[in-house]
Design an enzyme around this catalytic site. Sequence first.
Site, PDB file in Angstrom:
ATOM      1  N   ASP A 342      38.870  39.081  40.694  1.00  0.00           N
ATOM      2  CA  ASP A 342      38.724  38.994  39.177  1.00  0.00           C
ATOM      3  C   ASP A 342      38.592  40.288  38.508  1.00  0.00           C
ATOM      4  OD1 ASP A 342      37.740  37.212  36.790  1.00  0.00           O
ATOM      5  OD2 ASP A 342      36.136  38.511  36.813  1.00  0.00           O
ATOM      6  N   GLU A 368      43.555  40.264  39.005  1.00  0.00           N
ATOM      7  CA  GLU A 368      43.854  40.673  37.687  1.00  0.00           C
ATOM      8  C   GLU A 368      44.001  41.824  37.522  1.00  0.00           C
ATOM      9  OE1 GLU A 368      41.987  37.157  34.860  1.00  0.00           O
ATOM     10  OE2 GLU A 368      40.560  38.491  35.903  1.00  0.00           O
TER      11      GLU A 368
END
Length: 654
Positions: A342, A368
């Site tokens: 994340d 990400e």
Amino acid sequence: MRHYILLMLAMLMMLPASAQMMPSLADEPKFHDHEVKYSKKKTSFQLMTDTDAQEVKINIYDTALGGSPIRTETMIKLCKSPIINDKSLLWCAIINEDLKGKFYTFNVKQNDQWLGETPGIKALAVGVNGKRGAIIDMKQTNPKRWNKDRSPAIASKDLVIYEMHHRDYSIDPSGGFAYPGKYLALTERKGIDHLKKLGVNAVHILPSYDYASVDETRLNEPQYNWGYDPVNYWVPEGSYSTDPTNPMTRIHEFKRMVQALHKAGIKVILDVVFNHTFDIMGSNFQRTRPDYFYRKNRDGSYSNGSGCGNETASERYRMRSYIIDCCKYWVEEYHIDGFRFDLMGIHDIETMNLLRKKLPADIIIYGEGWSAGSCALPQSQLAMKANISQMPGIAAFSDEMRDGLRGPWDGDDKAAFLGGVKGNEESVKFGIAGAINHPQVDLKKVNYTDKAWANQPTQMIAYVSCHDDMCLVDRLRASVPGITQDELIRLDLLAQTAVMTSQGIPFMLSGEEMLRDKKGVHNSYNSPDSVNHLDWNNLTRYPQVMNYYRDLIAFRKAHPAFRLGDAELVRRHLEFLPTQDCVVAYRLKDHAGGDMWQDIYVVLNANRQSRTITVPDGNYTIVCRDGQFRHIGLDTFSGNTVIVPAQSALIFHN
Ligand code: CA
């Protein structure tokens, strides 16, 4: 020297908890040890603090919540870190009793203040809601034949990733699960068979370590959260277990889930959120070692690159090794096959590269490649998408492809390629090529980037939707004016055809194969089941959607041409045909990747009208047209033109 250290340690282990202070030992491996080691005869505890810590206590409890400690011991200083400037201090206590079934907390005194009770930063088992660590015998959590469990061998270029939330997947009564919303739903035949039928070979589960925002003592009440609010990184979340009050249950059931998926040939990828914690002041990091684990701005305020109030400092030695040790633990103890980071862009490049080196080569790592705010570390050091070329073996999501297809992230009502908005063709092509340099992709016309950021196509995750933002159906409804149900399905299938024929690693949100919607909710992180659930009745309502997804995935898996896995091969074999507005067409030529077919043509037409495409003169077999697949052929044509029906993909070969 080594023998001396071992001897000293052995002596230490024999000392009672109230033993005198030990001399300092240059004993780095010990710093990476677990905080609790249980045996029938004794339990040893250790905690690493700052050298400024004055005192550490360990409390033993009968219960996971409430009550008073049945025992409190003062921990002894074991040693300082031998690493220069590290300022780490290790404390230990040994209790010569069988403590199985008990709970514990640490409490650190620093600057003359007690920082508050914490299960530490590396609890391997916790009580309900994760407030106290639990003392268990880990060996007893293993399911039968756990030592025979093996990850399926699947190269990263061959992965088809399915992103799911435990509760979304199985909570709705239409699913008919015996364990709705639980880890065990993925041991049920129904849950496994669906994945196998669809053909995905990796499940990416949303955060499944212990997180804060679902109260595990009130599971009879409706509660929902994605889980991006980490508390105990080394322990599975309790609310997905059948009994969060029994610390063994979540561990055992998590392992059974992994085992069942592995048996079905499916890898398990964990969504990890090391970039921030639920809060600062109450966090286990802060109560163990104040301010060490978080980045601060020059003015002394906490940096907030996560948008959640804090960001962790992966560039610091102990935070870096924490991330690496934790991932290694999930691989070794839980047989996890990969990690999705994340806001990976909050971490530093060096940490990600070291992690890559320390984990087995077949462990997939992607994330990400952005943050949610500015970070207190120079952009050039961060594991951003733009820096992926410096991180071999690590992949990032392509928002170029995603938004080139569905429309920009900053406006749900804005459309792109799928909605018939011209000018997004190069962004789609960028995604088809896997974010690598390709002579026919005009980078000046690609959204968000002016460079091909991947060295290899397997460094790009191809997708059109994930848990964030609207799901595909909602986005199409919001962004394509006057869309009909027929168009909705056509565009949905077209979108996934782009994803599944990309040279990147394809990734889909669970439920898209059932034409899921989320009632138009953009951010459903705590929305009720009625928004987030999969409605399994949709499988019979829209059988053509599931059938197409199944055939599309099977098609990818049958054709190495779509999984070249190497930038040079992609440049050699992937050739784009002249682009028209809202049409992307390409061929994979000359038996790409050893493919049985000589040239495979894929045409993606997002226009509301059919289009004619020019191809080299020849005899062709059509295998996909108008939302239908037939591998042995639906039709044939000869000549140098072919009509591509509106809002659909046409695939043929010669
Ligand atoms: Ca929890």
